[in-house]
Design a protein around this motif. Structure first.
Motif, PDB file in Angstrom:
ATOM      1  N   VAL A  68     -98.573  -6.354 102.962  1.00 41.98           N
ATOM      2  CA  VAL A  68     -97.760  -5.394 102.229  1.00 41.98           C
ATOM      3  C   VAL A  68     -98.606  -4.402 101.454  1.00 41.98           C
ATOM      4  O   VAL A  68     -98.163  -3.306 101.145  1.00 41.98           O
ATOM      5  CB  VAL A  68     -96.786  -6.109 101.262  1.00 41.98           C
ATOM      6  N   GLN A  69     -99.846  -4.757 101.132  1.00 37.98           N
ATOM      7  CA  GLN A  69    -100.657  -3.878 100.301  1.00 37.98           C
ATOM      8  C   GLN A  69    -101.856  -3.284 101.041  1.00 37.98           C
ATOM      9  O   GLN A  69    -102.600  -2.518 100.461  1.00 37.98           O
ATOM     10  CB  GLN A  69    -101.129  -4.631  99.053  1.00 37.98           C
ATOM     11  N   ALA A  70    -102.002  -3.636 102.316  1.00 37.30           N
ATOM     12  CA  ALA A  70    -103.082  -3.022 103.085  1.00 37.30           C
ATOM     13  C   ALA A  70    -102.747  -1.556 103.313  1.00 37.30           C
ATOM     14  O   ALA A  70    -101.602  -1.187 103.553  1.00 37.30           O
ATOM     15  CB  ALA A  70    -103.245  -3.737 104.416  1.00 37.30           C
ATOM     16  N   GLU A  71    -103.767  -0.733 103.251  1.00 36.97           N
ATOM     17  CA  GLU A  71    -103.555   0.693 103.477  1.00 36.97           C
ATOM     18  C   GLU A  71    -103.559   0.973 104.973  1.00 36.97           C
ATOM     19  O   GLU A  71    -104.401   0.468 105.710  1.00 36.97           O
ATOM     20  CB  GLU A  71    -104.646   1.507 102.787  1.00 36.97           C
ATOM     21  N   PHE A  72    -102.597   1.760 105.410  1.00 34.66           N
ATOM     22  CA  PHE A  72    -102.558   2.156 106.814  1.00 34.66           C
ATOM     23  C   PHE A  72    -103.177   3.540 106.931  1.00 34.66           C
ATOM     24  O   PHE A  72    -102.671   4.515 106.375  1.00 34.66           O
ATOM     25  CB  PHE A  72    -101.116   2.175 107.331  1.00 34.66           C
ATOM     26  N   GLY A  73    -104.277   3.632 107.630  1.00 32.06           N
ATOM     27  CA  GLY A  73    -104.997   4.891 107.733  1.00 32.06           C
ATOM     28  C   GLY A  73    -104.766   5.593 109.046  1.00 32.06           C
ATOM     29  O   GLY A  73    -103.910   5.214 109.847  1.00 32.06           O
ATOM     30  N   SER A  74    -105.555   6.610 109.291  1.00 36.29           N
ATOM     31  CA  SER A  74    -105.454   7.373 110.524  1.00 36.29           C
ATOM     32  C   SER A  74    -105.848   6.503 111.713  1.00 36.29           C
ATOM     33  O   SER A  74    -106.830   5.756 111.647  1.00 36.29           O
ATOM     34  CB  SER A  74    -106.377   8.588 110.468  1.00 36.29           C
ATOM     35  N   PRO A  75    -105.110   6.588 112.819  1.00 31.76           N
ATOM     36  CA  PRO A  75    -105.526   5.858 114.029  1.00 31.76           C
ATOM     37  C   PRO A  75    -106.928   6.240 114.483  1.00 31.76           C
ATOM     38  O   PRO A  75    -107.603   5.453 115.146  1.00 31.76           O
ATOM     39  CB  PRO A  75    -104.480   6.271 115.066  1.00 31.76           C
ATOM     40  N   GLY A  76    -107.366   7.436 114.083  1.00 36.96           N
ATOM     41  CA  GLY A  76    -108.697   7.882 114.472  1.00 36.96           C
ATOM     42  C   GLY A  76    -109.802   6.989 113.969  1.00 36.96           C
ATOM     43  O   GLY A  76    -110.901   6.946 114.553  1.00 36.96           O
ATOM     44  N   LYS A  77    -109.540   6.240 112.876  1.00 32.01           N
ATOM     45  CA  LYS A  77    -110.566   5.352 112.327  1.00 32.01           C
ATOM     46  C   LYS A  77    -110.927   4.231 113.301  1.00 32.01           C
ATOM     47  O   LYS A  77    -112.013   3.667 113.218  1.00 32.01           O
ATOM     48  CB  LYS A  77    -110.079   4.754 111.002  1.00 32.01           C
ATOM     49  N   TYR A  78    -110.021   3.930 114.214  1.00 30.76           N
ATOM     50  CA  TYR A  78    -110.276   2.878 115.197  1.00 30.76           C
ATOM     51  C   TYR A  78    -111.385   3.287 116.164  1.00 30.76           C
ATOM     52  O   TYR A  78    -112.053   2.441 116.746  1.00 30.76           O
ATOM     53  CB  TYR A  78    -108.984   2.584 115.957  1.00 30.76           C
ATOM     54  N   PHE A  79    -111.548   4.606 116.302  1.00 30.25           N
ATOM     55  CA  PHE A  79    -112.504   5.124 117.286  1.00 30.25           C
ATOM     56  C   PHE A  79    -113.793   5.573 116.608  1.00 30.25           C
ATOM     57  O   PHE A  79    -114.275   6.684 116.810  1.00 30.25           O
ATOM     58  CB  PHE A  79    -111.858   6.257 118.085  1.00 30.25           C
ATOM     59  N   ASN A  80    -114.315   4.689 115.783  1.00 29.49           N
ATOM     60  CA  ASN A  80    -115.594   4.939 115.134  1.00 29.49           C
ATOM     61  C   ASN A  80    -116.642   5.249 116.191  1.00 29.49           C
ATOM     62  O   ASN A  80    -116.843   4.473 117.126  1.00 29.49           O
ATOM     63  CB  ASN A  80    -115.978   3.695 114.318  1.00 29.49           C
ATOM     64  N   GLU A  81    -117.335   6.378 116.046  1.00 27.12           N
ATOM     65  CA  GLU A  81    -118.252   6.815 117.090  1.00 27.12           C
ATOM     66  C   GLU A  81    -119.414   5.851 117.272  1.00 27.12           C
ATOM     67  O   GLU A  81    -119.918   5.684 118.396  1.00 27.12           O
ATOM     68  CB  GLU A  81    -118.780   8.221 116.781  1.00 27.12           C
ATOM     69  N   LYS A  82    -119.819   5.181 116.214  1.00 24.86           N
ATOM     70  CA  LYS A  82    -120.902   4.213 116.344  1.00 24.86           C
ATOM     71  C   LYS A  82    -120.480   3.073 117.257  1.00 24.86           C
ATOM     72  O   LYS A  82    -121.250   2.636 118.133  1.00 24.86           O
ATOM     73  CB  LYS A  82    -121.299   3.675 114.968  1.00 24.86           C
TER      74      LYS A  82
END
Length: 419
Positions: free
Chosen positions: A90-104
């Motif tokens: 309930v308190q986790a922040e939902f961020g941009s889906p783009g964060k899943y595709f970390n370039e590293k």
């Protein structure tokens, strides 16, 4: 009178406190007591079922020799306690889906995948001939799941599965996995001491759960063992067999990054709203690289996929995309594998369209939004704080009805607006 009342309250407290402590002790046994209950459960509950399934006493005892409950695992409910909703849900922040595709991360899978694709070229070609799955997809999954076999998988599988079968919220599921793990040992595919797993009980380089191993693992190197722990041919072919059995269509791609015209509704997203790829092209959907859709794909079904709505890249996915999703039940996972596979095979770069900096809300905010839409008759799927395609397109439909530009993605401005 007031003094008498205070005395009475003190007396009640003194006499009742021991009963509260006794009840608390009864309902919440110590870890030592729970360990004893676990050993009794193994002997009186699990062993009879394992024996009925053909597991020998020697295999059973070997599997649980020295095994204790692992209290560090997530999602546990000790005997005598009630499950609680994890705080992070309930308190986790939902961020941009783009964060899943970390370039590293994706760069590591891509670079490692290219090297492994060259190293195992003959094996991958033989696997594709038999199962129909391209090598770049297999090495992308291999890299994502276990770093091409390099990631340390430290846990004793029977400790993990035994703990979860005894006191996880999904005990029945883990009991089935535990019995399957015993079957693996019984058949001699690997000895109990060598069966290492993730914290969730997943095994080997493909990270199969034990029931999945039983159904999907294959012996591709011909040594008589389905060795997904040490044999790279077995691990890769087992992944291919998994995808084949879930419906991988030979000769089809997983999908294409596309341009979606501004006038075409993002609410057309979803695997239940498929059209022929030729029809998407007639509606103005074009490949981002300017090339036409392959001729062999035009008559096949495709589905609009917009993981960040209008705030990120768009795709026309094929049924093979949803086969990939079966591996991890996540749109973003399937997209990661497909995109990494493209980069491994074709040397292509990142997504052409940029992922927007959206998100920054709590899952509870999104869940409240989902419930409000649900109350208005929209099908949002499960109101769990995770905006799947049903939630995204419901937001788009609601926005359009309000005369707003449809973005098909939860935004902070919508938290109080959707009532």
């Amino acid at each position: 009178m007031r003094k008498f009342g205070m005395i009475l309250i003190r007396l009640i407290t003194v006499f009742c406190l021991p009963f509260f402590l006794i009840n608390s002790a009864i309902s919440a046994p110590s870890k030592a007591e729970t360990e004893a209950q676990f050993r009794a459960w193994l002997a009186r509950d699990l062993w009879p079922e394992a024996k009925a399934k053909g597991i020998s006493r020697a295999s059973f005892d070997s599997a649980f020799s020295g095994v204790k409950l692992n209290w560090k695992l997530p999602d546990l409910v000790a005997p005598g306690t009630k499950p609680t909703t994890p705080r992070e849900q309930v308190q986790a922040e939902f961020g941009s889906p783009g964060k899943y595709f970390n370039e590293k991360t994706i760069g590591h899978v891509t670079a490692g995948g290219k090297a492994r694709a060259a190293q195992h070229a003959r094996t991958l070609a033989a696997i594709e001939k038999q199962y129909g799955v391209p090598g770049e997809i297999l090495v992308a999954i291999w890299g994502r799941e276990s770093g091409f076999g390099a990631v340390k998988i430290p846990h004793n599988a029977f400790e993990v599965l035994g703990t979860k079968a005894f006191m996880a919220t999904r005990k029945d599921m883990f009991r089935a996995e535990l019995l399957a793990a015993l079957e693996i040992v019984q058949h001699g595919y690997i000895d109990a001491a060598s069966m290492k797993s993730s914290w969730a009980g997943a095994l080997g380089q493909p990270q199969f759960m034990p029931t999945s191993y039983i159904k999907h693992a294959v012996d591709f190197d011909g040594d008589g063992r389905r060795d997904i722990w040490n044999s790279e041919p077995d691990a890769l072919a087992s992944i291919a067999n998994y995808l084949r059995l879930y419906g991988w269509q030979r000769g089809r791609d997983w999908g294409f990054e596309v341009n979606v015209p501004a006038g075409l509704s993002c609410a057309l997203e979803g695997p239940d709203q498929g059209l022929k790829i030729a029809d998407w092209a007639k509606m103005g959907v074009t490949r981002i690289n300017g090339k036409p859709f392959p001729a062999n794909e035009l008559a096949g079904e495709g589905y609009l996929l917009m993981p960040a709505g209008r705030h990120g890249p768009a795709f026309i996915a094929t049924p093979n995309f949803y086969v990939l999703k079966n591996y991890n039940m996540s749109d973003l996972y399937a997209l990661f594998v497909g995109h990494a596979g493209d980069r491994i095979a074709r040397g292509s770069g990142g997504f052409s369209q940029r992922w927007g900096d959206v998100g920054g809300m709590y899952r509870s905010d999104i869940a409240a939004m989902q419930k409000a839409l649900q109350a208005k008759g929209y099908d949002v799927g499960k109101p769990d704080g995770l905006p799947g395609f049903k939630t995204r397109r419901s937001i788009g439909d609601w926005q359009a009805k309000q005369g707003q530009a449809a973005t098909c993605f939860p935004e902070k401005a919508l938290i109080g607006a959707i009532r």
